[in-house]
Design a protein around this motif. Structure first.
Motif, short mmCIF file in Angstrom:
data_model
loop_
_atom_site.label_atom_id
_atom_site.label_comp_id
_atom_site.label_asym_id
_atom_site.label_seq_id
_atom_site.Cartn_x
_atom_site.Cartn_y
_atom_site.Cartn_z
N LEU A 95 0.81 -1.22 0.00
CA LEU A 95 0.00 0.00 0.00
C LEU A 95 0.85 1.27 0.00
N PRO A 96 1.90 1.38 0.82
CA PRO A 96 2.74 2.59 0.74
C PRO A 96 3.42 2.74 -0.63
N VAL A 97 3.74 1.61 -1.29
CA VAL A 97 4.34 1.66 -2.62
C VAL A 97 3.35 2.25 -3.60
N LEU A 98 2.08 1.81 -3.51
CA LEU A 98 1.04 2.38 -4.38
C LEU A 98 0.87 3.87 -4.13
N ASP A 99 0.91 4.27 -2.87
CA ASP A 99 0.81 5.70 -2.53
C ASP A 99 1.96 6.48 -3.16
N ASN A 100 3.17 5.93 -3.10
CA ASN A 100 4.33 6.63 -3.67
C ASN A 100 4.22 6.72 -5.18
N PHE A 101 3.72 5.67 -5.82
CA PHE A 101 3.51 5.73 -7.27
C PHE A 101 2.50 6.83 -7.62
N GLU A 102 1.42 6.93 -6.86
CA GLU A 102 0.41 7.95 -7.13
C GLU A 102 0.99 9.35 -6.96
N ARG A 103 1.83 9.54 -5.94
CA ARG A 103 2.48 10.84 -5.75
C ARG A 103 3.42 11.15 -6.92
N TYR A 125 2.96 1.30 -12.51
CA TYR A 125 1.84 1.46 -11.57
C TYR A 125 0.62 0.66 -12.04
N ARG A 126 0.29 0.77 -13.33
CA ARG A 126 -0.86 0.01 -13.85
C ARG A 126 -0.65 -1.49 -13.72
#
Length: 192
Positions: A95-103, A125-126
């Motif tokens: 989850l933190p990795v997904l957050d970093n990708f979104e940022r 990310y996709r």
């Protein structure tokens, strides 16, 4: 004494002896019946005792069988839950990795070089989102939805007169579910 008198006495004695024998035989038969009744009563008492033990053992057997069935059912449910949520720890760590990708994707590309890097990040990310969705990860919808304390975590309150009270105005951090479990609630701002 005369012979007839003696004969009469003998006959009388014989009758008396026979009567005594009959009385003794009757007493012996009565005693035998009493002994037989006592033995019958003993057998009945023993039978009742054995029946009670059998009933106790049957009851114990049924309780043990029910306990065994409950344990087997509980183990089956535990195995199913372990299989269903096997990826929970991994997905929670991602989850933190997904957050970093979104940022990273929110950065504006000012040059062609930066645009190609953002495009590469977007592809990774996709791919990561597709892989997590295959495992059952779902994004919790928040913005515009009615506040649900089971899946949303209110961290702010704002006021918007155009929207109803208790409606989520903004999503501050995405929340995720794994199948029917909340991995992380969505951090939201709620209308007063």
């Amino acid at each position: 004494m005369t012979e007839t008198t003696e004969n009469k006495d003998l006959v009388q004695e014989e009758k008396d002896v026979q009567a005594e024998n009959v009385v003794e035989e009757t007493e012996v038969k009565v005693e035998e019946q009493e002994v037989e009744l006592t033995i019958e009563e003993q057998y009945e008492a023993k039978l009742a005792e054995l029946q009670a033990k059998l009933d106790d053992e049957e009851s114990r057997h049924l309780r043990l069988r029910a306990d065994f069935d409950n344990i087997r059912r509980r183990n089956q449910l535990d195995r199913e839950a372990a299989e269903k949520y096997r990826a929970q720890t991994l997905l929670s760590d991602l989850l933190p990795v997904l957050d970093n990708f979104e940022r990273a994707l929110q950065v504006e590309a000012t040059s062609e070089e930066t645009a190609s890097i953002v495009k590469g990040i977007e592809m990774v990310y996709r791919s990561l989102i597709e892989a997590t969705e295959k495992e059952g990860l779902q994004i919790i919808k928040a913005e515009g939805e009615q506040f649900d304390p089971n899946v949303h975590q209110a961290v702010m309150q704002e006021q918007d007169s155009e929207k109803e009270t208790g409606v989520v105005l903004r999503e501050l951090q995405k929340g995720y579910m794994l199948k029917d479990r909340v991995l992380r609630p969505t951090m939201v701002s709620v209308n007063e």
